[in-house]
Design a protein around this motif. Structure first.
Motif, mmCIF file in Angstrom:
data_model
loop_
_atom_site.group_PDB
_atom_site.id
_atom_site.type_symbol
_atom_site.label_atom_id
_atom_site.label_comp_id
_atom_site.label_asym_id
_atom_site.label_seq_id
_atom_site.Cartn_x
_atom_site.Cartn_y
_atom_site.Cartn_z
ATOM 1 N N THR A 198 3.308 5.231 1.012
ATOM 2 C CA THR A 198 2.392 4.316 1.693
ATOM 3 C C THR A 198 1.825 3.291 0.720
ATOM 4 O OG1 THR A 198 1.824 6.119 3.203
ATOM 5 C CG2 THR A 198 0.357 4.239 3.180
ATOM 6 N N LEU A 199 1.479 3.742 -0.481
ATOM 7 C CA LEU A 199 0.969 2.842 -1.514
ATOM 8 C C LEU A 199 2.003 1.780 -1.872
ATOM 9 C CD1 LEU A 199 -1.607 2.629 -3.259
ATOM 10 C CD2 LEU A 199 -0.454 4.026 -4.952
ATOM 11 N N ILE A 200 3.253 2.175 -2.006
ATOM 12 C CA ILE A 200 4.326 1.219 -2.324
ATOM 13 C C ILE A 200 4.470 0.181 -1.208
ATOM 14 C CG2 ILE A 200 6.833 0.985 -2.595
ATOM 15 C CD1 ILE A 200 6.715 3.712 -4.121
ATOM 16 N N PHE A 201 4.454 0.642 0.053
ATOM 17 C CA PHE A 201 4.548 -0.307 1.167
ATOM 18 C C PHE A 201 3.333 -1.232 1.206
ATOM 19 C CE2 PHE A 201 7.801 2.483 3.188
ATOM 20 C CZ PHE A 201 8.752 1.499 3.396
ATOM 21 N N GLY A 202 2.166 -0.726 0.843
ATOM 22 C CA GLY A 202 0.979 -1.578 0.787
ATOM 23 C C GLY A 202 1.105 -2.670 -0.253
ATOM 24 N N VAL A 203 1.632 -2.317 -1.424
ATOM 25 C CA VAL A 203 1.829 -3.312 -2.486
ATOM 26 C C VAL A 203 2.865 -4.350 -2.044
ATOM 27 C CG1 VAL A 203 2.688 -3.624 -4.834
ATOM 28 C CG2 VAL A 203 1.096 -1.776 -4.337
ATOM 29 N N ILE A 204 3.941 -3.896 -1.396
ATOM 30 C CA ILE A 204 4.952 -4.829 -0.888
ATOM 31 C C ILE A 204 4.333 -5.764 0.149
ATOM 32 C CG2 ILE A 204 7.073 -4.986 0.488
ATOM 33 C CD1 ILE A 204 7.983 -2.390 -0.926
ATOM 34 N N ALA A 205 3.490 -5.210 1.030
ATOM 35 C CA ALA A 205 2.847 -6.040 2.057
ATOM 36 C C ALA A 205 1.939 -7.086 1.422
ATOM 37 C CB ALA A 205 2.046 -5.161 3.021
ATOM 38 N N GLY B 43 3.675 -9.797 8.128
ATOM 39 C CA GLY B 43 3.131 -10.340 9.373
ATOM 40 C C GLY B 43 4.209 -10.568 10.414
ATOM 41 N N LEU B 44 5.351 -11.110 9.979
ATOM 42 C CA LEU B 44 6.457 -11.318 10.915
ATOM 43 C C LEU B 44 7.033 -9.991 11.406
ATOM 44 C CD1 LEU B 44 8.311 -14.364 9.341
ATOM 45 C CD2 LEU B 44 7.079 -14.304 11.509
ATOM 46 N N ALA B 45 7.109 -9.002 10.522
ATOM 47 C CA ALA B 45 7.615 -7.685 10.928
ATOM 48 C C ALA B 45 6.710 -7.075 11.998
ATOM 49 C CB ALA B 45 7.715 -6.759 9.716
ATOM 50 N N VAL B 46 5.407 -7.167 11.798
ATOM 51 C CA VAL B 46 4.459 -6.642 12.793
ATOM 52 C C VAL B 46 4.584 -7.413 14.100
ATOM 53 C CG1 VAL B 46 1.993 -6.450 13.327
ATOM 54 C CG2 VAL B 46 2.843 -5.713 11.111
ATOM 55 N N THR B 47 4.762 -8.727 13.998
ATOM 56 C CA THR B 47 4.904 -9.547 15.197
ATOM 57 C C THR B 47 6.161 -9.176 15.971
ATOM 58 O OG1 THR B 47 3.755 -11.351 14.090
ATOM 59 C CG2 THR B 47 5.038 -11.922 16.018
ATOM 60 N N GLY C 160 -0.540 -9.766 7.150
ATOM 61 C CA GLY C 160 0.156 -9.067 6.069
ATOM 62 C C GLY C 160 -0.795 -8.535 5.015
ATOM 63 N N ILE C 161 -1.804 -9.334 4.655
ATOM 64 C CA ILE C 161 -2.775 -8.890 3.643
ATOM 65 C C ILE C 161 -3.610 -7.734 4.171
ATOM 66 C CG2 ILE C 161 -4.888 -9.578 2.430
ATOM 67 C CD1 ILE C 161 -3.555 -12.287 1.931
ATOM 68 N N LEU C 162 -4.078 -7.845 5.420
ATOM 69 C CA LEU C 162 -4.887 -6.759 5.986
ATOM 70 C C LEU C 162 -4.088 -5.465 6.083
ATOM 71 C CD1 LEU C 162 -6.896 -8.616 8.771
ATOM 72 C CD2 LEU C 162 -7.734 -7.776 6.581
ATOM 73 N N LYS D 257 -4.874 -2.032 4.017
ATOM 74 C CA LYS D 257 -5.012 -0.773 4.767
ATOM 75 C C LYS D 257 -4.033 0.279 4.258
ATOM 76 C CE LYS D 257 -6.267 1.913 8.154
ATOM 77 N NZ LYS D 257 -7.545 2.573 8.157
ATOM 78 N N LEU D 258 -2.783 -0.124 4.005
ATOM 79 C CA LEU D 258 -1.793 0.829 3.514
ATOM 80 C C LEU D 258 -2.136 1.330 2.112
ATOM 81 C CD1 LEU D 258 1.549 -0.771 4.763
ATOM 82 C CD2 LEU D 258 0.448 1.303 5.614
ATOM 83 N N ILE D 259 -2.647 0.444 1.263
ATOM 84 C CA ILE D 259 -3.037 0.871 -0.084
ATOM 85 C C ILE D 259 -4.183 1.873 -0.016
ATOM 86 C CG2 ILE D 259 -4.166 0.057 -2.200
ATOM 87 C CD1 ILE D 259 -2.365 -2.431 -2.024
ATOM 88 N N ILE D 260 -5.174 1.582 0.818
ATOM 89 C CA ILE D 260 -6.307 2.510 0.959
ATOM 90 C C ILE D 260 -5.824 3.850 1.513
ATOM 91 C CG2 ILE D 260 -8.437 2.941 2.267
ATOM 92 C CD1 ILE D 260 -8.998 -0.091 1.976
#
Length: 195
Positions: free
Chosen positions: A22-29, A37-41, A153-155, A159-162
């Protein structure tokens, strides 16, 4: 007791592993906020399309009934999903605007709650949360639609890093608890081990 320690150890390892992922995905995000943002959209578009399809199956007119409002709503939901999938930048801008509106409403609700509990302990923290939500809303809406390129994307990254850090710290706490329990068990079984 040994089975419980093994269970805690297994849960601790799983928590640490998922925390790191999760931390790795947060850093990538955070590094690629537009991509996230586009992936979430796009995911949101797929969900809208699926919901529209399922609703249309449930609301299909039969036995002489006319077109129901549920079917119309299902078609609108499906069309919205297609629009988001084929024009993701419009979907991202719309989601960002909705996020800004959400922060305005959240900030106002928190400030109202804080004022209602003002003499009690903790009202200041709720007020600070409300002010921070209003500041986020101001940043999003003031720079909209440009803010749609990075805000979601930043939010999500933050969130993923936390969440990753929480999972890792829960894992470490479980490891410490298991070590203490093992030491207590050793003292109980062999009281002379300490001497």
């Amino acid at each position: 007791m040994n089975e419980i320690n093994q269970l805690v150890a297994g849960a601790s390892k799983a928590s640490k592993k998922w925390g790191i992922i999760t931390l790795i995905f947060g850093v990538i995000a955070l590094a690629l906020p537009m991509v996230m943002g586009l992936a979430v959209t796009l995911l949101f578009g797929v969900v809208l399309l699926a919901v529209g399809f399922i609703q249309s199956l449930a609301a299909w007119p039969g036995e002489g009934r006319g077109v129901s409002t549920r079917l119309v709503f299902a078609m609108i939901t499906g069309i919205a999903g297609l629009v988001v999938l084929f024009m993701p930048s419009i979907g991202l801008a719309t989601l960002t605007l909705f996020l800004g509106i959400y922060f305005v409403l959240d900030g106002m609700a928190n400030l109202t709650s804080a004022l209602q509990m003002r003499p009690r302990h903790g009202w200041g923290y709720i007020a600070m949360g409300g002010v921070s939500s209003l500041l986020m809303a101001a940043i999003i809406v003031w720079q909209w639609p440009v803010s749609s390129e990075f805000v979601i994307g930043i939010l999500i990254g933050v969130k993923l890093i936390i969440l990753g850090l929480v999972l890792i710290s829960v894992s470490r706490s479980a490891e410490r608890l298991a070590q203490r329990q093992a030491q207590a068990n050793e003292k109980t079984i062999n009281p002379d081990a300490e001497r």
